[in-house]
Scaffold this active site. Sequence first.
Site, mmCIF file in Angstrom:
data_model
loop_
_atom_site.group_PDB
_atom_site.id
_atom_site.type_symbol
_atom_site.label_atom_id
_atom_site.label_comp_id
_atom_site.label_asym_id
_atom_site.label_seq_id
_atom_site.Cartn_x
_atom_site.Cartn_y
_atom_site.Cartn_z
ATOM 1 N N LYS A 64 81.084 109.375 81.778
ATOM 2 C CA LYS A 64 79.746 109.651 81.252
ATOM 3 C C LYS A 64 78.661 109.246 82.251
ATOM 4 O O LYS A 64 77.679 109.969 82.446
ATOM 5 C CB LYS A 64 79.535 108.895 79.930
ATOM 6 C CG LYS A 64 80.299 109.459 78.751
ATOM 7 C CD LYS A 64 80.023 108.633 77.498
ATOM 8 C CE LYS A 64 80.737 109.203 76.284
ATOM 9 N NZ LYS A 64 80.463 108.403 75.063
ATOM 10 N N ALA A 85 77.633 104.461 77.554
ATOM 11 C CA ALA A 85 78.424 103.560 76.717
ATOM 12 C C ALA A 85 79.413 104.369 75.890
ATOM 13 O O ALA A 85 79.191 105.555 75.602
ATOM 14 C CB ALA A 85 77.518 102.748 75.798
ATOM 15 N N ASP A 86 80.499 103.724 75.518
ATOM 16 C CA ASP A 86 81.470 104.362 74.628
ATOM 17 C C ASP A 86 82.094 103.281 73.751
ATOM 18 O O ASP A 86 82.387 102.177 74.227
ATOM 19 C CB ASP A 86 82.547 105.093 75.413
ATOM 20 C CG ASP A 86 83.368 106.009 74.522
ATOM 21 O OD1 ASP A 86 82.792 106.986 73.999
ATOM 22 O OD2 ASP A 86 84.567 105.750 74.327
ATOM 23 N N THR A 87 82.266 103.614 72.471
ATOM 24 C CA THR A 87 82.814 102.666 71.499
ATOM 25 C C THR A 87 84.024 103.275 70.811
ATOM 26 O O THR A 87 83.994 104.436 70.399
ATOM 27 C CB THR A 87 81.759 102.315 70.435
ATOM 28 O OG1 THR A 87 80.606 101.746 71.063
ATOM 29 C CG2 THR A 87 82.313 101.306 69.421
#
Length: 209
Positions: A64, A85-87
């Site tokens: 990303k 960000a990634d969750t």
Amino acid sequence: MTFAGHYIYLASRSPRRRELLKQIGVRHSVLLMRETVSRAVDIDETPLLDESPTDYVYRITHAKAEAGRIRLIQRKLPLFPVLAADTIVALDGCIFGKPKDATHAEEMLTALSGRTHQVLTAIALNLQGTIKHRLSITTVRFREIGKREIQACIAGGEAFDKAGAYAIQGMAAAFIVEIFGSYSGVMGLPLFETAQLLEESGIKVFPES
């Protein structure tokens, strides 16, 4: 070259991440990766075979941040840093991303009921083509959740567009017995790690008095 006082780009549509950045006074603009819904997705978020939750969240966040800088160059925008960000939710090594539909959301919440899981949020900052990472891992324990409660959570709409089909700041807060780690990380942007990474990169955190 430092970026103190400059905007950063947030490569995310998440209103929660925007609010969290505002909370620590970070000046930013949202970088939309897709200008129209009809456009193909920029990043395939399908887990690789035997990929661990940690490897997955690092890989997607890196991609990303990389794609964000490419978008800046393509659109001839100022080359300010890009924060991505990634969750995900991890249960017994399985990766729970965003549910595809109501049935998938119910399956996720049923699996998490009465269990302890981890929420992993990775952040990546692309600074002049160099990408730096941080990772937040939070342990969350749910009580047993009844079918009626699961259905109410889904009907309220908060299960969608959330990793693991729940929002810690929503109805699902009533399911949590204990949490060890970062509350903001479960929301989608761990503020400790984010502030640390930005400050180390010369980007102002907290407004001037």
